[in-house]
Every structure is written in C-alpha cells, then in structure tokens.
Design an enzyme around this catalytic site. Structure first.
Site, mmCIF file in Angstrom:
data_model
loop_
_atom_site.group_PDB
_atom_site.id
_atom_site.type_symbol
_atom_site.label_atom_id
_atom_site.label_comp_id
_atom_site.label_asym_id
_atom_site.label_seq_id
_atom_site.Cartn_x
_atom_site.Cartn_y
_atom_site.Cartn_z
ATOM 1 N N GLU A 80 -3.182 10.590 9.498
ATOM 2 C CA GLU A 80 -4.539 10.536 10.049
ATOM 3 C C GLU A 80 -4.746 9.302 10.922
ATOM 4 O OE1 GLU A 80 -9.078 11.477 8.495
ATOM 5 O OE2 GLU A 80 -7.528 10.947 7.044
ATOM 6 N N HIS B 197 18.567 17.147 -4.478
ATOM 7 C CA HIS B 197 19.154 18.470 -4.667
ATOM 8 C C HIS B 197 18.497 19.512 -3.770
ATOM 9 C CE1 HIS B 197 21.494 17.233 -8.246
ATOM 10 N NE2 HIS B 197 20.509 16.365 -8.373
ATOM 11 N N LYS C 42 -14.280 19.815 10.741
ATOM 12 C CA LYS C 42 -15.473 19.747 9.899
ATOM 13 C C LYS C 42 -16.655 20.413 10.582
ATOM 14 C CE LYS C 42 -14.421 15.435 7.408
ATOM 15 N NZ LYS C 42 -14.863 14.025 7.191
#
Length: 430
Positions: free
Chosen positions: A271, A292, A403
């Site tokens: 951000e 792994h 938003k």
C-alpha cells in the site's frame, strides 16, 4: 534488529558494494528529508515518532475497566487490525485472553465467530479513524445485535479507537464508552506502535513499555548511511534490487509466531510503495514449511525475486527423541530449534548458490522489545524506500477508489466509480 545484505552482492539481480556506496549519498539526502518530516510531525513521518509520542499509560488506563476477559474481538480492517494481530499472535501465551479479529465481512466467518463466543465475557474493540469504514461498522452492528440478543449490555463490553470526530466518536460520547484516539498524522498501516496496535496487547498484559523501548532503540540507529542503520540497509537494498528487476519480495519468517508479521509487512509494503507504476510485490511464506513448496519457484523460477529471511537468534527449544528408524538416527540428540536453524541456513545458502538475492533479518528474541525493533525497522525501511523511489508513501488512492465504488453500489452516495462496475467486460465459460 540485525540485517545481513551480503547475499545481494552477487545475486541475479544483484547490487554491488560499489553501487551501494554510491547510493549512500541518496540515502543521506533521504534521511534529511525524513528527519525534517519527523521534526514537523508531518503526515506519515509522524509515525516514526511513536516511540516518543505513544502513551502506554493512557492505553492501559482505557482498557483497565475490562479486567481479565475471556476474549477480545477487534473489529477493524487493514491497518486497524493487522498491527494488533501481529503483536498478539507473536506474544501469545496460554494464559492470555483469546484475541480475535473481524477484519473481513465474510458472513459465514462473522457468524461462526460470534456464535462461538461467550459474549458476556468478551470485550469488543472497534477501530476506525474515520468512524465510517463500511466493513468495520457493519461487523460492529452485527456483534452489537448479537450481544443485545444474548442479554449482554454491549456498552459495558465495548471500547472504541477512533479519530477525534466521526460516528464512532459520537457513539462513544453518547454511551460513555472508553475511547482511545488514533494518533494524528499516522496512516493505519504505520499504526502498530500506537493505540491502534497496542490496546489488545495491553488487555493481555504485555509490556508496552518494552515494545516502545525496542522501537526507540531502532529509531536511534537511523543515520545518514545505510551502512550504519539496519532499517536503512534493508530499505536501500530492497529499492536497489527492485530497480534491477527484483519486483517480488518474499517475506519468510522462520518462527510461526511471526506468521502474522508477514501479513502486516505485505500491507505496509504494497500500500505504501505501489504507486505510479513502481513498487515491489510482497509475497508471504513461512519457514520451514514453504521450503517444500514456494522455494522451488524462488530458486528455479524467473529471476525477479528477493527473499527476506527473518528469525530470532534465541527461542525456546525442544529435544528430538532418539529413534531406531534407519536413516534418521542423526536426528536423535538434536532439537527442533537446531533443525529449524539448519533449515534456515540451508535455504539461505541454497538461494545464494542459485544466485537469488536474499537478506537475513534477525532479532534477539520474539518478545516485546524485539518486536518493537522489527516493526519500527520495517516502517523506517519502507519510508526510506519511498523517498528513494520518489513515491507518495503515505497515500493510497487506489484503495480509496475501491471504497467509493463499493459505497456507491450500496446506495451510500453518487460515486462515478460505482458506474464502472456496470461497464465490466464479461466472457463467461460455463
């Protein structure tokens, strides 16, 4: 905090010692800008003053009336939850009140958590600077309704962490709720060492003073040279590697207690630095588990990655029992800690042998002081990177666009961003 950048000198991409020394002039200039911003408590730079400005006594006083609850639920999202979660997960003790985070609006998750709690013995911490964050306020309304339905007086079990004005501030004043101020000039993702991040740790009884002292120690190490400051060494090196093509930064702690730290780092890095077509994509891994899985890609995939390996130098240990199993007798008499350390060093050497740049970051222990150093150091590194890259580190315009679009879709106003949803191109395969 200790930072070893030796394994970036010969990597592909890599950055030479000479190049680092040349860049040190830019680091010195960036440090002057950072110090000026701190001195004036400018927006964003004020976060680096938190070791001095955060008031641990104020936080303890606000949460003291709640005593020793069974659980604490933080209702917040992004920086309003990740810093607190990093601290409580890293410092978790069996005797602590359980800490939960409603940082998403997945209805199944929210319902399952609310239904699992003894609400009469649960404290709710609602965190939003603006007091208008849709996800946070929606989840809080759900929790409040559940408390009402259970016959629990939610006003006795709730406190808020918010700005000086707004919906939550008004709610706190109306119902006489304990309220902590979100510090001025501190973006959410930089707020772990403030009221936002430390309130739940205070309820759990952790040492806020040691946390801030660790951060202060790291602040004292900031200087005009990357060769004298661990935080700047990390910030400058990651920037230089990104300039040379290492556009992914895989954060890989070798301690499960630091797994949430990788989550917090991902928000901080993405951000803050993802602006104007530049930035470095954070990836999250856990050692030794992801040796792994993801290590295959890091070692043998595209040469566009930096791997950051994080560990404590000291930790509790447990012996590995002797075994009669053929081929495993060498493990007997050793310990899980020794095995994990060997895995760490083997991964580091494996990456270096393949020419993949990697940085070692260490703290003494995963305790309050060590976490203060680590969190502050990464914040300072991020700010330095932003200065070197000439990006607006403390803004998040792309987040705000989303938003506004969501609010428009829910009928919260007329936002042109919401219109873009209807313009989506579709190519459905059924």
């Amino acid at each position: 905090m200790y930072v070893d950048i030796g394994n970036v000198l010969d990597g592909t991409p890599g950055v030479s010692r000479d190049a680092l020394e040349r860049m040190d002039e830019s680091v010195a200039a960036a440090h002057e800008r950072i110090e000026s911003g701190r001195a004036d408590a400018e927006h964003g730079y004020a976060a680096l003053n938190l070791p001095e400005t955060a008031d641990a006594d104020e936080i303890r006083a606000a949460v003291e009336p709640f005593g020793d609850p069974e659980a604490v639920v933080t209702v917040g999202i992004g920086g309003s939850a990740l810093g607190a979660a990093t601290l409580t997960e890293a410092l978790a003790d069996e005797s602590d009140p359980d800490a939960y985070y409603l940082d998403n609006v997945d209805p199944e998750r929210v319902s399952a958590l609310v239904e699992s709690l003894s609400l009469s013995d649960t404290v709710v911490n609602v965190v939003s600077r603006s007091g208008t964050t849709a996800e946070t306020l929606s989840n809080f309304l759900v929790v409040r309704e559940a408390m009402d339905d259970a016959g629990v007086d939610w006003t006795d079990r709730t406190f808020v962490t918010t700005g000086r004005e707004g919906n939550l501030r008004s709610l706190a004043e109306k119902h006489d709720l304990p309220a902590l101020d979100v510090p001025d000039g501190v973006p959410g993702r930089f707020s772990a060492l403030s009221t936002v991040g430390m309130a739940v740790a205070a309820i759990q009884g952790h040492d806020l003073d040691a946390l801030l002292a660790g951060a202060a120690d790291e602040a004292d190490r900031l200087s005009g040279s990357l060769f004298e400051s661990p935080a700047y060494a990390y910030g400058a090196t990651t920037y230089a590697l990104a300039q040379r093509g290492a556009l992914t930064n895989a954060m890989m702690p070798y301690a499960e207690s630091l797994e949430y730290f990788a989550e917090w780092f991902a928000q901080l890095w993405a951000e803050s630095l993802g602006k104007d077509g530049v930035g470095q994509t954070p990836a999250r891994a856990l050692g030794a588990t992801d040796q792994h899985s993801q290590l295959q890609l890091y070692r043998a995939g595209p040469r566009d990655k930096l791997v950051t390996l994080v560990r404590p130098r000291e930790r509790e240990d447990r012996a590995i029992p002797e075994t009669e199993l053929e081929g495993l007798s060498y493990l007997g008499g050793s310990s899980l800690g020794e095995l994990l350390s060997a895995e760490f060093e083997a991964t580091e050497a494996s990456l270096a042998a393949a020419g993949v740049p990697n940085v070692r970051v260490e703290i003494d222990r995963v305790d309050e002081r060590g976490l203060g150093e680590l969190l502050y150091g990464m914040e300072a590194a991020c700010v330095l990177y932003g200065e070197l890259a000439d990006v607006s580190t403390f803004t998040q315009p792309a987040v705000e666009w989303g938003k506004r679009a969501a609010r428009g879709l829910l009928g919260g106003g007329d936002f042109e961003e919401a219109d873009a949803v209807a313009e989506k191109t579709t190519l459905v395969v059924e």
